[in-house]
Design a protein around this motif. Structure first.
Motif, PDB file in Angstrom:
ATOM      1  N   ASP A 116      40.482  26.824  39.107  1.00 54.93           N
ATOM      2  CA  ASP A 116      39.123  26.382  38.813  1.00 54.93           C
ATOM      3  C   ASP A 116      38.118  27.481  39.124  1.00 54.93           C
ATOM      4  N   VAL A 117      38.431  28.339  40.101  1.00 52.73           N
ATOM      5  CA  VAL A 117      37.541  29.441  40.437  1.00 52.73           C
ATOM      6  C   VAL A 117      37.421  30.393  39.255  1.00 52.73           C
ATOM      7  N   ASP A 118      38.534  30.687  38.613  1.00 52.75           N
ATOM      8  CA  ASP A 118      38.519  31.578  37.452  1.00 52.75           C
ATOM      9  C   ASP A 118      37.698  30.981  36.317  1.00 52.75           C
ATOM     10  N   LEU A 147      38.592  32.421  46.100  1.00 54.89           N
ATOM     11  CA  LEU A 147      37.237  32.966  46.129  1.00 54.89           C
ATOM     12  C   LEU A 147      37.238  34.370  46.738  1.00 54.89           C
ATOM     13  N   LYS A 148      38.048  34.567  47.761  1.00 53.89           N
ATOM     14  CA  LYS A 148      38.153  35.897  48.370  1.00 53.89           C
ATOM     15  C   LYS A 148      38.746  36.895  47.379  1.00 53.89           C
ATOM     16  N   ASP A 149      39.823  36.491  46.693  1.00 52.90           N
ATOM     17  CA  ASP A 149      40.482  37.386  45.740  1.00 52.90           C
ATOM     18  C   ASP A 149      39.551  37.775  44.586  1.00 52.90           C
ATOM     19  N   LYS A 150      38.647  36.857  44.225  1.00 52.89           N
ATOM     20  CA  LYS A 150      37.770  37.074  43.074  1.00 52.89           C
ATOM     21  C   LYS A 150      36.381  37.565  43.481  1.00 52.89           C
ATOM     22  N   ARG A 151      36.252  38.030  44.717  1.00 49.30           N
ATOM     23  CA  ARG A 151      34.943  38.435  45.226  1.00 49.30           C
ATOM     24  C   ARG A 151      34.300  39.512  44.356  1.00 49.30           C
ATOM     25  N   ALA A 152      35.086  40.488  43.912  1.00 50.29           N
ATOM     26  CA  ALA A 152      34.535  41.559  43.075  1.00 50.29           C
ATOM     27  C   ALA A 152      34.040  41.010  41.743  1.00 50.29           C
ATOM     28  N   ASP A 153      34.775  40.072  41.158  1.00 51.09           N
ATOM     29  CA  ASP A 153      34.372  39.480  39.883  1.00 51.09           C
ATOM     30  C   ASP A 153      33.098  38.656  40.045  1.00 51.09           C
ATOM     31  N   ILE A 154      32.999  37.942  41.170  1.00 52.26           N
ATOM     32  CA  ILE A 154      31.793  37.147  41.432  1.00 52.26           C
ATOM     33  C   ILE A 154      30.581  38.063  41.576  1.00 52.26           C
ATOM     34  N   LYS A 155      30.771  39.165  42.286  1.00 55.71           N
ATOM     35  CA  LYS A 155      29.670  40.109  42.476  1.00 55.71           C
ATOM     36  C   LYS A 155      29.269  40.753  41.162  1.00 55.71           C
ATOM     37  N   ALA A 156      30.250  40.997  40.296  1.00 60.24           N
ATOM     38  CA  ALA A 156      29.946  41.605  39.000  1.00 60.24           C
ATOM     39  C   ALA A 156      29.157  40.649  38.113  1.00 60.24           C
ATOM     40  N   LYS A 157      29.465  39.358  38.174  1.00 60.36           N
ATOM     41  CA  LYS A 157      28.763  38.397  37.326  1.00 60.36           C
ATOM     42  C   LYS A 157      27.359  38.126  37.844  1.00 60.36           C
ATOM     43  N   TRP A 158      27.210  38.074  39.179  1.00 58.47           N
ATOM     44  CA  TRP A 158      25.886  37.838  39.775  1.00 58.47           C
ATOM     45  C   TRP A 158      25.580  39.011  40.705  1.00 58.47           C
ATOM     46  N   PRO A 159      25.156  40.161  40.165  1.00 62.70           N
ATOM     47  CA  PRO A 159      24.927  41.347  41.009  1.00 62.70           C
ATOM     48  C   PRO A 159      23.796  41.176  42.004  1.00 62.70           C
ATOM     49  N   ASP A 160      22.805  40.322  41.682  1.00 68.04           N
ATOM     50  CA  ASP A 160      21.721  40.071  42.626  1.00 68.04           C
ATOM     51  C   ASP A 160      22.216  39.134  43.726  1.00 68.04           C
TER      52      ASP A 160
END
Length: 261
Positions: A171-173, A130-143
């Motif tokens: 599973d995170v991906d 989840l930490k490694d993918k933080r930027a991707d998570i923020k990009a998918k849900w910018p709000d």
């Protein structure tokens, strides 16, 4: 709450340890696991652990250290302690700490042993992913509010990232790439909790989840702080005698002690 739980980074930082024997060896081991540099009483440090059997010697050592503005933990002497060392469940980087404020180390250990059986070994790997993918998570849900709700839903019991289920890091991906989180990102809504008592243990699981996820908490007169403490620390708290006509954006929860007309 008598103490504020905090996690202190001790990697390559000095900690004073006074004492010999089994208790001192146990404290030395946990300090070394945290990466601390261990010194005797003459060392310069912000924290100190005293593991002395003699009561008078322990009191004298604590007094000397406190006079130097050093925070002290004295083994089996809660009255001398500025901080306590909890029982720990290590799923690096996930750490669960159980403390009793020095009241009963045995109780803290018993709780730790039970929780150890519940928390999968892969828990840390999920957290790291989840930490490694933080930027991707923020990009998918910018709000930010939508992002928080999507993460809450994914980590909820039965969710795609339920931390107590035997997931693997990939599973995170799959969660980010798929549509699993989108239908959980609720629009603005207002929920109502009518208290049955001032005891937070009388809250239902659903009510507890609402309090934990609320962006704004509207508190009617008479709602005790023990209830509002169940909400997130960063949730906005508003004193409100009546149901708000225009709730704040996101998830709002109106808590009252009396039935609504």
């Amino acid at each position: 709450m008598q103490s504020l739980p905090i996690f202190v980074r001790l990697q390559n930082r000095p900690v004073i340890l006074i004492g010999e024997g089994e208790a001192a060896d146990a404290k030395r081991l946990i300090l070394e696991r945290a990466g601390a540099d261990i010194f005797g009483e003459d060392g310069e440090a912000a924290l100190a652990v005293i593991a002395l059997e003699d009561e008078d010697e322990a009191k004298a050592a604590a007094a000397r250290l406190k006079a130097r503005n050093i925070l002290v933990n004295a083994v089996d002497r809660p009255g001398l302690c500025d901080f306590t060392l909890p029982a720990i469940i290590d799923r690096d980087p996930v750490i669960v700490a159980i403390g009793t404020g020095g009241a009963s180390a045995g109780m803290a250990k018993a709780i730790r042993q039970r929780l150890e059986q519940l928390l999968p070994a892969r828990l840390g790997a999920i957290a790291r992913r989840l930490k490694d993918k933080r930027a991707d998570i923020k990009a998918k849900w910018p709000d930010a509010a939508a992002r928080r709700r999507a993460i809450d839903a994914a980590l909820d019991e039965g969710g795609v990232l339920d931390p107590l289920a035997p997931h693997v890091p990939r599973d995170v991906d799959s969660w980010i790439d798929g549509d699993d989180g989108d239908h959980h990102a609720r629009h603005d809504q207002l929920e109502i909790i009518q208290l049955r008592s001032a005891d937070p243990h009388d809250l239902t699981i659903g009510e507890t989840l609402l309090l934990g996820r609320a962006d704004t908490l509207y508190l009617a007169p008479g709602v005790p702080q023990t209830i509002s403490n169940r909400a997130r620390a960063d949730a906005q708290r508003v004193s409100c005698a009546e149901l708000p006509e225009e709730p704040a954006p996101g998830l709002s929860v109106f808590v009252t002690v009396t039935p609504l007309d």
